[in-house]
Design an enzyme around this catalytic site. Structure first.
Site, PDB file in Angstrom:
ATOM      1  N   SER A  95       8.711   3.779   5.184  1.00 35.14           N
ATOM      2  CA  SER A  95       9.609   4.303   4.145  1.00 35.14           C
ATOM      3  C   SER A  95       9.926   5.744   4.515  1.00 35.14           C
ATOM      4  O   SER A  95       9.318   6.291   5.434  1.00 35.14           O
ATOM      5  CB  SER A  95       8.960   4.219   2.754  1.00 35.14           C
ATOM      6  OG  SER A  95       7.851   5.092   2.677  1.00 35.14           O
ATOM      7  N   LEU A 109       5.462   6.479  -2.147  1.00 39.41           N
ATOM      8  CA  LEU A 109       6.859   6.843  -2.420  1.00 39.41           C
ATOM      9  C   LEU A 109       7.780   6.590  -1.234  1.00 39.41           C
ATOM     10  O   LEU A 109       7.370   6.682  -0.079  1.00 39.41           O
ATOM     11  CB  LEU A 109       6.950   8.326  -2.803  1.00 39.41           C
ATOM     12  CG  LEU A 109       6.231   8.734  -4.088  1.00 39.41           C
ATOM     13  CD1 LEU A 109       6.453  10.211  -4.349  1.00 39.41           C
ATOM     14  CD2 LEU A 109       6.701   7.904  -5.276  1.00 39.41           C
ATOM     15  N   HIS A 120       3.754   2.956   7.206  1.00 35.76           N
ATOM     16  CA  HIS A 120       2.589   2.657   6.350  1.00 35.76           C
ATOM     17  C   HIS A 120       1.599   1.749   7.062  1.00 35.76           C
ATOM     18  O   HIS A 120       0.396   1.904   6.919  1.00 35.76           O
ATOM     19  CB  HIS A 120       3.042   1.950   5.065  1.00 35.76           C
ATOM     20  CG  HIS A 120       3.832   2.818   4.154  1.00 35.76           C
ATOM     21  ND1 HIS A 120       3.255   3.620   3.199  1.00 35.76           N
ATOM     22  CD2 HIS A 120       5.165   3.028   4.075  1.00 35.76           C
ATOM     23  CE1 HIS A 120       4.201   4.268   2.558  1.00 35.76           C
ATOM     24  NE2 HIS A 120       5.367   3.934   3.064  1.00 35.76           N
ATOM     25  N   LEU A 122       1.107  -1.087  10.575  1.00 37.53           N
ATOM     26  CA  LEU A 122       1.471  -1.940  11.712  1.00 37.53           C
ATOM     27  C   LEU A 122       0.308  -2.902  11.845  1.00 37.53           C
ATOM     28  O   LEU A 122      -0.840  -2.461  11.898  1.00 37.53           O
ATOM     29  CB  LEU A 122       1.602  -1.099  12.991  1.00 37.53           C
ATOM     30  CG  LEU A 122       1.528  -1.853  14.321  1.00 37.53           C
ATOM     31  CD1 LEU A 122       2.800  -2.669  14.576  1.00 37.53           C
ATOM     32  CD2 LEU A 122       1.315  -0.880  15.489  1.00 37.53           C
ATOM     33  N   TYR A 166      -1.814   4.787  19.730  1.00 40.36           N
ATOM     34  CA  TYR A 166      -0.528   5.373  19.341  1.00 40.36           C
ATOM     35  C   TYR A 166      -0.056   6.407  20.368  1.00 40.36           C
ATOM     36  O   TYR A 166       1.150   6.570  20.581  1.00 40.36           O
ATOM     37  CB  TYR A 166      -0.619   5.970  17.933  1.00 40.36           C
ATOM     38  CG  TYR A 166      -0.655   4.906  16.861  1.00 40.36           C
ATOM     39  CD1 TYR A 166       0.446   4.076  16.648  1.00 40.36           C
ATOM     40  CD2 TYR A 166      -1.783   4.701  16.068  1.00 40.36           C
ATOM     41  CE1 TYR A 166       0.427   3.084  15.671  1.00 40.36           C
ATOM     42  CE2 TYR A 166      -1.814   3.715  15.096  1.00 40.36           C
ATOM     43  CZ  TYR A 166      -0.701   2.908  14.897  1.00 40.36           C
ATOM     44  OH  TYR A 166      -0.715   1.919  13.942  1.00 40.36           O
TER      45      TYR A 166
END
Ligand SMILES: CC(C)(COP(=O)(O)OP(=O)(O)OC[C@H]1O[C@@H](n2cnc3c(N)ncnc32)[C@H](O)[C@@H]1OP(=O)(O)O)[C@@H](O)C(=O)NCCC(=O)NCCS
Length: 205
Positions: A95, A109, A120, A122, A166
């Site tokens: 988001s 949010l 948020h 994976l 990552y």
């Protein structure tokens, strides 16, 4: 045109018309592998993967079912699912966020004016892990974000053991994240998604 329709590589695959199809019996065959943005109808499949990946391990998960539906209603274009023969095998949900660093509010949010995509979650279905799917999906997701003109960067928080994963996918560590969940602490990481004008010009965005 809808946002999804504007993204060429996410356009739904159309079956050939029955008249032109070499084999009409193939009309209902599901694609072997398909990437597409998720919709609220995919929420249960998403939650099933989360349940196994997180709840069975730690008792909690990044997004509960109502939150999955919430984000897939508000910003489906910031999600991506990998389906094999119609079955969801991996997904990412994001988001928008409008501050330099993540705070507790970022967990729930969507800030439509934000230029950062907060990833948020994976997750890859258990039976498909360690096959490169997580890295490939994340790479495709970042390609997808590069087609969205308002997005400047992707940001996420992860536990320390996933920092190398990552980092291999192009994210840099920003340091400890101010967000905590129970006793869990996280490293915040980001990846620029702008500044690739050549890539955008040549990617069909
Ligand atoms: C993390 C996750 C998304 C990686 O997807 P994947 O398809 O298994 O990963 P890939 O096959 O693309 O890459 C494998 C690399 O990921 C890293 N990795 C994956 N899971 C790891 C784990 N539990 N601990 C440490 N490193 C891990 C390793 O660097 C591994 O490289 P290696 O094979 O050289 O050791 C997947 O394991 C998963 O869904 N885990 C459960 C949910 C989760 O933790 N999600 C991330 C937080 S939101």
């Amino acid at each position: 045109m809808s946002v999804l329709g504007a993204l060429p590589f996410l356009k739904p695959v159309r079956s050939p018309s029955p008249r032109n199809s070499p084999g009409r019996q193939r009309r209902h065959t599901l694609p072997a592998s398909e990437f597409r943005c998720l919709s609220p109808e995919d929420a249960i499949s998403v939650f099933e993967i989360e349940r196994e990946a997180f709840i069975s391990v730690s008792g909690d998960c990044p997004l509960h079912l109502d939150e999955i539906r919430h984000f897939l209603n508000l910003c489906p274009e910031l999600s991506l699912g990998w389906f094999e023969e119609g079955r969801l095998v991996a997904f990412v949900i994001g988001s928008l966020w409008d501050e330099d660093r993540l705070s507790q509010a970022a967990l729930t949010l969507h800030r439509p004016r934000g230029a950062a995509v907060h990833i948020h979650v994976l997750a890859v279905h258990r039976t498909f892990r360690q096959q490169g799917k997580g890295s490939i999906l994340l790479w495709r997701y970042l390609q997808h974000l590069r087609c969205l003109p308002f997005v400047r960067r992707a940001v996420l928080m992860c536990e320390d053991f996933l920092v190398p994963f990552y980092a291999k996918c192009g994210f840099e560590a920003l340091g400890p994240c101010e967000v905590t969940v129970g006793a869990l602490a996280f490293t915040e990481m980001q990846c620029a998604v702008r500044g690739h004008a050549f890539m955008r010009r040549n990617s069909g965005c």
